[in-house]
Design a protein around this motif. Structure first.
Motif, PDB file in Angstrom:
ATOM      1  N   PRO A 241       0.685  -1.214  -0.115  1.00 16.91           N
ATOM      2  CA  PRO A 241      -0.055  -0.172   0.096  1.00 16.91           C
ATOM      3  C   PRO A 241       1.042   1.178  -0.027  1.00 16.91           C
ATOM      4  O   PRO A 241       0.414   2.143  -0.638  1.00 16.91           O
ATOM      5  CB  PRO A 241      -0.817  -0.086   1.286  1.00 16.91           C
ATOM      6  CG  PRO A 241      -0.811  -1.723   1.678  1.00 16.91           C
ATOM      7  CD  PRO A 241       0.741  -2.127   1.065  1.00 16.91           C
ATOM      8  N   THR A 242       1.997   1.293   0.726  1.00 20.42           N
ATOM      9  CA  THR A 242       2.917   2.402   0.732  1.00 20.42           C
ATOM     10  C   THR A 242       3.416   2.694  -0.662  1.00 20.42           C
ATOM     11  O   THR A 242       3.509   3.912  -1.187  1.00 20.42           O
ATOM     12  CB  THR A 242       4.249   2.336   1.572  1.00 20.42           C
ATOM     13  OG1 THR A 242       3.799   0.894   2.330  1.00 20.42           O
ATOM     14  CG2 THR A 242       4.676   3.411   2.412  1.00 20.42           C
ATOM     15  N   ILE A 243       3.831   1.684  -1.506  1.00 22.33           N
ATOM     16  CA  ILE A 243       4.020   2.096  -2.799  1.00 22.33           C
ATOM     17  C   ILE A 243       2.920   2.566  -3.652  1.00 22.33           C
ATOM     18  O   ILE A 243       3.169   3.671  -4.455  1.00 22.33           O
ATOM     19  CB  ILE A 243       4.761   0.842  -3.536  1.00 22.33           C
ATOM     20  CG1 ILE A 243       6.069   0.354  -2.858  1.00 22.33           C
ATOM     21  CG2 ILE A 243       5.064   0.855  -4.970  1.00 22.33           C
ATOM     22  CD1 ILE A 243       6.742  -0.831  -3.219  1.00 22.33           C
ATOM     23  N   LEU A 244       1.792   2.071  -3.429  1.00 25.60           N
ATOM     24  CA  LEU A 244       0.609   2.389  -4.290  1.00 25.60           C
ATOM     25  C   LEU A 244       0.316   3.930  -3.924  1.00 25.60           C
ATOM     26  O   LEU A 244       0.131   4.682  -4.896  1.00 25.60           O
ATOM     27  CB  LEU A 244      -0.627   1.780  -3.909  1.00 25.60           C
ATOM     28  CG  LEU A 244      -1.951   1.792  -4.793  1.00 25.60           C
ATOM     29  CD1 LEU A 244      -1.731   1.333  -6.374  1.00 25.60           C
ATOM     30  CD2 LEU A 244      -3.140   1.302  -4.103  1.00 25.60           C
ATOM     31  N   GLU A 245       0.510   4.333  -2.645  1.00 30.58           N
ATOM     32  CA  GLU A 245       0.092   5.729  -2.244  1.00 30.58           C
ATOM     33  C   GLU A 245       1.252   6.744  -2.885  1.00 30.58           C
ATOM     34  O   GLU A 245       0.922   7.650  -3.171  1.00 30.58           O
ATOM     35  CB  GLU A 245       0.215   5.745  -0.669  1.00 30.58           C
ATOM     36  CG  GLU A 245      -0.459   6.886  -0.120  1.00 30.58           C
ATOM     37  CD  GLU A 245      -0.240   6.900   1.463  1.00 30.58           C
ATOM     38  OE1 GLU A 245       0.056   8.193   2.001  1.00 30.58           O
ATOM     39  OE2 GLU A 245      -0.445   5.877   2.015  1.00 30.58           O
ATOM     40  N   ARG A 246       2.558   6.253  -2.855  1.00 33.30           N
ATOM     41  CA  ARG A 246       3.580   7.029  -3.175  1.00 33.30           C
ATOM     42  C   ARG A 246       3.493   7.092  -4.531  1.00 33.30           C
ATOM     43  O   ARG A 246       3.616   8.627  -5.162  1.00 33.30           O
ATOM     44  CB  ARG A 246       5.131   6.321  -2.979  1.00 33.30           C
ATOM     45  CG  ARG A 246       6.079   7.219  -3.305  1.00 33.30           C
ATOM     46  CD  ARG A 246       6.389   8.541  -2.321  1.00 33.30           C
ATOM     47  NE  ARG A 246       7.519   9.292  -2.677  1.00 33.30           N
ATOM     48  CZ  ARG A 246       7.226  10.740  -3.035  1.00 33.30           C
ATOM     49  NH1 ARG A 246       6.070  11.252  -3.022  1.00 33.30           N
ATOM     50  NH2 ARG A 246       8.194  11.521  -3.307  1.00 33.30           N
ATOM     51  N   LEU A 247       3.215   6.190  -5.495  1.00 35.51           N
ATOM     52  CA  LEU A 247       2.908   6.309  -6.808  1.00 35.51           C
ATOM     53  C   LEU A 247       1.744   7.347  -7.235  1.00 35.51           C
ATOM     54  O   LEU A 247       1.987   8.336  -8.166  1.00 35.51           O
ATOM     55  CB  LEU A 247       2.644   5.063  -7.757  1.00 35.51           C
ATOM     56  CG  LEU A 247       3.638   3.995  -7.671  1.00 35.51           C
ATOM     57  CD1 LEU A 247       3.325   2.544  -7.941  1.00 35.51           C
ATOM     58  CD2 LEU A 247       4.657   4.412  -8.795  1.00 35.51           C
ATOM     59  N   GLY A 248       0.923   7.307  -6.299  1.00 37.76           N
ATOM     60  CA  GLY A 248      -0.193   8.480  -6.553  1.00 37.76           C
ATOM     61  C   GLY A 248       0.454   9.724  -6.453  1.00 37.76           C
ATOM     62  O   GLY A 248      -0.247  10.692  -7.350  1.00 37.76           O
ATOM     63  N   GLU A 249       0.949   9.948  -5.380  1.00 38.97           N
ATOM     64  CA  GLU A 249       1.460  11.344  -5.172  1.00 38.97           C
ATOM     65  C   GLU A 249       2.443  11.902  -6.367  1.00 38.97           C
ATOM     66  O   GLU A 249       2.519  12.709  -6.704  1.00 38.97           O
ATOM     67  CB  GLU A 249       2.381  11.139  -3.891  1.00 38.97           C
ATOM     68  CG  GLU A 249       1.598  11.138  -2.552  1.00 38.97           C
ATOM     69  CD  GLU A 249       2.402  10.843  -1.258  1.00 38.97           C
ATOM     70  OE1 GLU A 249       1.790  10.327  -0.196  1.00 38.97           O
ATOM     71  OE2 GLU A 249       3.639  10.621  -1.385  1.00 38.97           O
ATOM     72  N   LEU A 250       3.053  10.826  -6.836  1.00 39.92           N
ATOM     73  CA  LEU A 250       4.014  11.079  -7.873  1.00 39.92           C
ATOM     74  C   LEU A 250       3.197  11.347  -9.290  1.00 39.92           C
ATOM     75  O   LEU A 250       3.851  11.923 -10.167  1.00 39.92           O
ATOM     76  CB  LEU A 250       5.077  10.281  -7.945  1.00 39.92           C
ATOM     77  CG  LEU A 250       6.150   9.958  -6.845  1.00 39.92           C
ATOM     78  CD1 LEU A 250       6.933   8.504  -7.137  1.00 39.92           C
ATOM     79  CD2 LEU A 250       7.016  10.942  -6.689  1.00 39.92           C
ATOM     80  N   GLY A 251       2.050  11.017  -9.261  1.00 38.80           N
ATOM     81  CA  GLY A 251       1.447  11.533 -10.565  1.00 38.80           C
ATOM     82  C   GLY A 251       1.384  10.194 -11.459  1.00 38.80           C
ATOM     83  O   GLY A 251       1.030  10.429 -12.699  1.00 38.80           O
ATOM     84  N   CYS A 252       1.517   8.983 -10.996  1.00 35.40           N
ATOM     85  CA  CYS A 252       1.711   7.936 -11.924  1.00 35.40           C
ATOM     86  C   CYS A 252       0.056   7.335 -12.383  1.00 35.40           C
ATOM     87  O   CYS A 252      -0.805   7.884 -11.404  1.00 35.40           O
ATOM     88  CB  CYS A 252       2.192   6.559 -11.222  1.00 35.40           C
ATOM     89  SG  CYS A 252       2.103   5.140 -12.203  1.00 35.40           S
TER      90      CYS A 252
END
Ligand code: C2E
Ligand code: MG
Ligand code: MG
Ligand code: MG
Length: 280
Positions: A241-252
């Motif tokens: 979930p941490t990776i998913l959240e970070r990807l969202g923040e980065l605009g993936c």
């Protein structure tokens, strides 16, 4: 129990094949037979849109259902098939199944895109665009539902040669994705000339992005660059979930990985979609 009695000439190749098989080897002849018997089938792994939080499609991943050995992963036979004309037969089978399945989903279940992996060899065939369009007509699938994934390494083998076929596909509305992006040594200038609409960030960067600062910088850089070039980004190998959240923040834009869903059979897809929507 591997060795049989008959030694007729026609049995000899079968015997040699069995010997190879007992030693754990996979031969071209075995694969050819498997293709003829349609022992290859497809699993589907969902794609999650990070903005809408909806499942928007799936990637078709080929599996060899060996009657004795069980499922053989694509890494064990695709590279071998690519060395011969066999990859053509594998691709034909994959395309027929994937297009038929996507058409069924779009008719009866939900509007879903289908991502299909292609080898360089398949798109070096000038008749390829017409073949895929014929399939789409047969099954009444809008070609705009199809995304073809081509690895960065394959795309760079002969970009000039690929230009004609890729352009024709793109003009029919089919989208093109550069798979395993970041692992090849491509010239961005050259890649940019090809009509790609998506970069698929390699799992090796995504899965390590919380542990390695370098990986995170690479992922961020790819996303920023893709956005500036007007390309969609898909992250593969999202396991936490941490990776998913970070990807969202980065605009993936899109995520794929075990966290969202493992590759599954077509009959598992409807309940997966229902459960996923309910859990949101
Ligand atoms: P790919 O296109 O990069 O596919 C992603 C691979 O990563 C798949 O392996 C998938 O099962 C795996 N994967 C997905 N999410 C995760 C995750 O969260 N963690 C981990 N550890 N792995 C994950 P698979 O199915 O074994 O496929 C391997 C490769 O074989 C594919 O890599 C693709 O290049 C090739 N391939 C698969 N199907 C076909 C096909 O029909 N035609 C061709 N030419 N190649 C295919
Ligand atoms: Mg792929
Ligand atoms: Mg990939
Ligand atoms: Mg990969």
């Amino acid at each position: 129990g591997c060795i049989q009695k008959p030694f007729r000439a026609d049995a000899l190749s079968a015997l040699l094949q069995k010997v190879a098989s007992c030693r754990g080897e996979i031969s071209e002849a075995m694969l050819e037979e498997a293709v003829e018997r349609e022992e290859l089938d497809l699993h589907y792994q969902p794609y999650l849109d990070l903005q809408s939080r909806r499942i928007i499609g799936a990637e078709a991943l080929v599996r060899w259902q060996h009657p004795q050995r069980g499922p053989i992963p694509p890494s064990a036979f695709i590279p071998m098939a690519e060395k011969s004309a066999l990859i053509g037969k594998v691709t034909d089978l994959v395309l027929a199944k994937a297009v038929a399945q996507a058409a069924r989903w779009n008719d009866r279940l939900a509007p879903l895109d289908i991502s299909i992996n292609l080898s360089a060899r398949s798109i070096q065939d000038v008749t390829f665009p017409e073949q895929i369009l014929r399939l789409c007509r047969q099954h009444s699938l809008n070609p705009a539902r199809i995304v073809f994934e081509i690895t960065e390494t394959a795309a760079m083998q002969d970009p000039v040669m690929l230009m004609d076929v890729l352009t024709r596909l793109r003009l029919k509305g089919i989208r093109l994705s550069i798979d395993d992006f970041g692992t090849g040594y491509s010239s961005l200038a050259q890649l940019r000339r090809l009509p790609f609409s998506e970069l698929k960030i390699d799992l090796s960067f995504v899965s390590t992005m919380m542990a390695s600062r370098d990986s995170e910088i690479i992922v961020k850089t790819i996303i920023d660059m893709a956005r500036n070039l007007g390309l969609r980004t898909v992250a593969e190998g999202v396991e936490t979930p941490t990776i998913l959240e970070r990807l969202g923040e980065l605009g993936c834009n899109v995520a794929q990985g075990y966290l969202i869903g493992r590759p599954m059979t077509a009959p598992q897809i409807p309940s997966f979609l229902g459960n996923y929507a309910a859990a949101q």
